[in-house]
Design an enzyme around this catalytic site. Structure first.
Site, short mmCIF file in Angstrom:
data_model
loop_
_atom_site.label_atom_id
_atom_site.label_comp_id
_atom_site.label_asym_id
_atom_site.label_seq_id
_atom_site.Cartn_x
_atom_site.Cartn_y
_atom_site.Cartn_z
N LYS A 171 4.61 -38.67 -33.47
CA LYS A 171 5.62 -38.31 -34.48
C LYS A 171 5.24 -37.03 -35.22
O LYS A 171 6.10 -36.17 -35.46
CB LYS A 171 5.80 -39.48 -35.46
CG LYS A 171 6.42 -40.71 -34.79
CD LYS A 171 6.31 -41.93 -35.69
CE LYS A 171 6.92 -43.17 -35.05
NZ LYS A 171 6.60 -44.40 -35.77
N GLY A 190 12.82 -51.13 -36.77
CA GLY A 190 13.77 -52.24 -36.87
C GLY A 190 15.11 -51.87 -36.28
O GLY A 190 15.45 -50.69 -36.16
N1 HSE Z 1 5.34 -48.94 -33.98
C1 HSE Z 1 6.17 -48.08 -34.76
C2 HSE Z 1 5.85 -48.28 -36.24
C3 HSE Z 1 7.62 -48.40 -34.49
O1 HSE Z 1 5.17 -49.24 -36.57
O2 HSE Z 1 6.23 -47.47 -37.05
C4 HSE Z 1 8.56 -47.34 -34.98
O3 HSE Z 1 8.32 -46.12 -34.35
#
Ligand code: HSE
Length: 429
Positions: free
Chosen positions: A208, A305
């Site tokens: 990210k 979610g």
């Molecule tokens: N595994 C990720 C989190 C899911 O916990 O943020 C969302 O990208």
């Protein structure tokens, strides 16, 4: 299908896929009004058609092979929600673009590894490649960078962008439990990715932050140069110590312009308890963007979610329906700069924890090595003894991390040092 509708092929019916169907059904009217035309599901594809689901599939055309969706004449947009950096997701997106279909995906790993190539392909075909749902779930942070703040030179983006880690750290603190116990609870609740190292090893945050860095700085995505440290080694004792000093521990993703090049890091940090980041609990995400005109702006919300992620997917679809085609990384992909990797160290304060033998001269030895490496002590505390040994906490003045690491390596080899020294960066946000 009526001609004017935007027809989508939905691949993947997990949490996010089902959320997308739900939103398209429940908010059909407002979506049509805002998009200017109807967004219709033309076909659905998932691994198992007969899996028990809470909605009726019989109204939808079912396609078994995802790659046929990429060449289906009735489909304008392929929505890839199966995830994973490899096949079949990569070929699905590649073929969809080659077959003149827009693509919407939530696949952060694939974008982190192949985003530049896919963005070039999309642009050559004059198509959208949208992935709002890939970062920070329901927070429209990519749109903020691509559109709302696009007149700014961004110097820094940082944030808590993995909800699972934030949930684990919050629970460790609230329940006074150690990492392994809370990690298992999180797994039982279904919060942890299939490969847990993506979450707790910091890789998901790194995917990210590399996407955010590219959008923020106009540089090609550069996942391989994100320096990653996860939360597996965070112990309850560090969480307690941090608390007693007015801090909480958060897994932070950071992307920052350096004098030359960019710095990208994921690591657990001590943040002031009273700061916005210090008040963040559970699975919530928080992102800060610093622009030269807008200054610091913060964005908070659910990071995962069905509902929040579907909200981002739908927004990407409405953009396409409106004809709002914005380059995947906010500017012509050919003009994205190759980021210079820099080993330049930002100066930071650190929390250090040692377990030392309680003998005359021990502290002098420790302070000698720190001093030799230009590490200046700001605060220091010797805690209650454990048998013969003394736990010692140090907060440093802002220092260079490379020098700190070499000092700690030297200290860890000494007789006086009874366990591996712990260091955690302090971000006085
Ligand atoms: N595994 C990720 C989190 C899911 O916990 O943020 C969302 O990208």
């Amino acid at each position: 299908m009526e001609k004017n509708s935007l027809n989508i092929g939905l691949i993947g019916l997990g949490t996010v896929g089902l959320g997308v169907v739900d939103c398209l059904v429940k908010n059909r009217e407002i979506i049509t009004l805002r998009a200017g035309r109807e967004i219709k599901i033309s076909a659905i594809c998932a691994k198992r058609k007969n899996k028990k689901r809470d909605f009726d599939l019989s109204n939808y055309r079912w396609v078994q092979d995802p790659l046929t969706i990429a060449s289906d004449d009735d489909i304008d947009v392929v929505v890839e929600l199966i995830g994973g950096e490899n096949e079949p997701a990569k070929s699905i997106i590649e073929r969809s673009l080659l077959n003149k279909k827009h693509v919407v995906t939530a696949n952060k790993a694939l974008i982190a590894h192949n985003g530049h190539y896919l963005a070039l392909l999309a642009e050559e075909q004059k198509l959208s490649l949208n992935f709002e749902a890939a970062v920070a779930g329901g927070i429209p942070i990519l749109k903020i960078l691509k559109e709302s703040l696009c007149g700014n030179k961004v110097s820094r983006v940082y944030g808590v962008i993995n909800g699972t880690c934030n949930y684990i750290l919050t629970q460790m603190e609230n329940e006074e439990e150690d990492f392994s116990k809370v990690f298992k609870q999180a797994q039982n609740l279904g919060y942890v990715e299939k490969d847990p190292s993506l979450d707790v090893g910091g890789i998901d945050s790194a995917h990210k932050i590399s996407i955010l860095a590219s959008l923020a700085f106009g540089t090609r995505i550069d996942f391989d140069n994100v320096v990653i440290k996860g939360i597996e080694s965070i112990s309850l004792v560090d969480i307690r110590n941090a608390k007693s000093m007015g801090y909480r521990i958060k897994l932070m993703g950071l992307a920052q312009r350096a004098k030359k090049g960019i710095i990208q890091e994921v690591e657990p940090c001590l943040v002031p308890k009273e700061s916005l980041f210090g008040k963040l609990n559970g699975g919530t995400n928080l992102v800060m963007v610093e622009g030269d005109f807008a200054d610091k702006t913060h964005y908070i919300g659910p990071g995962a979610g069905a509902g929040p992620t579907a909200s981002s997917v739908i927004s990407d679809l409405i953009d396409i329906a409106r004809g709002n085609i914005v380059p995947a990384f906010g500017q012509n992909a050919h003009l994205l700069e190759i980021p210079q990797h820099t080993s330049e160290d930002l100066l930071s304060s650190f929390y250090l924890r040692f377990l030392l033998t309680d003998k005359p001269g021990t502290l002098a030895q420790l302070a000698g090595i720190l001093g030799k490496n230009k590490i200046s002590i700001n605060r220091m505390r010797q805690l209650q003894h454990q048998d013969e040994n003394a736990p010692v906490l140090i907060v440093t003045h802002p220092i260079n991390k490379t020098l700190l690491k070499s000092a700690l390596e030297e200290i860890s080899k000494l007789e006086i040092c009874k366990s591996e020294p712990v260091y955690i960066k302090i971000e006085d946000l």
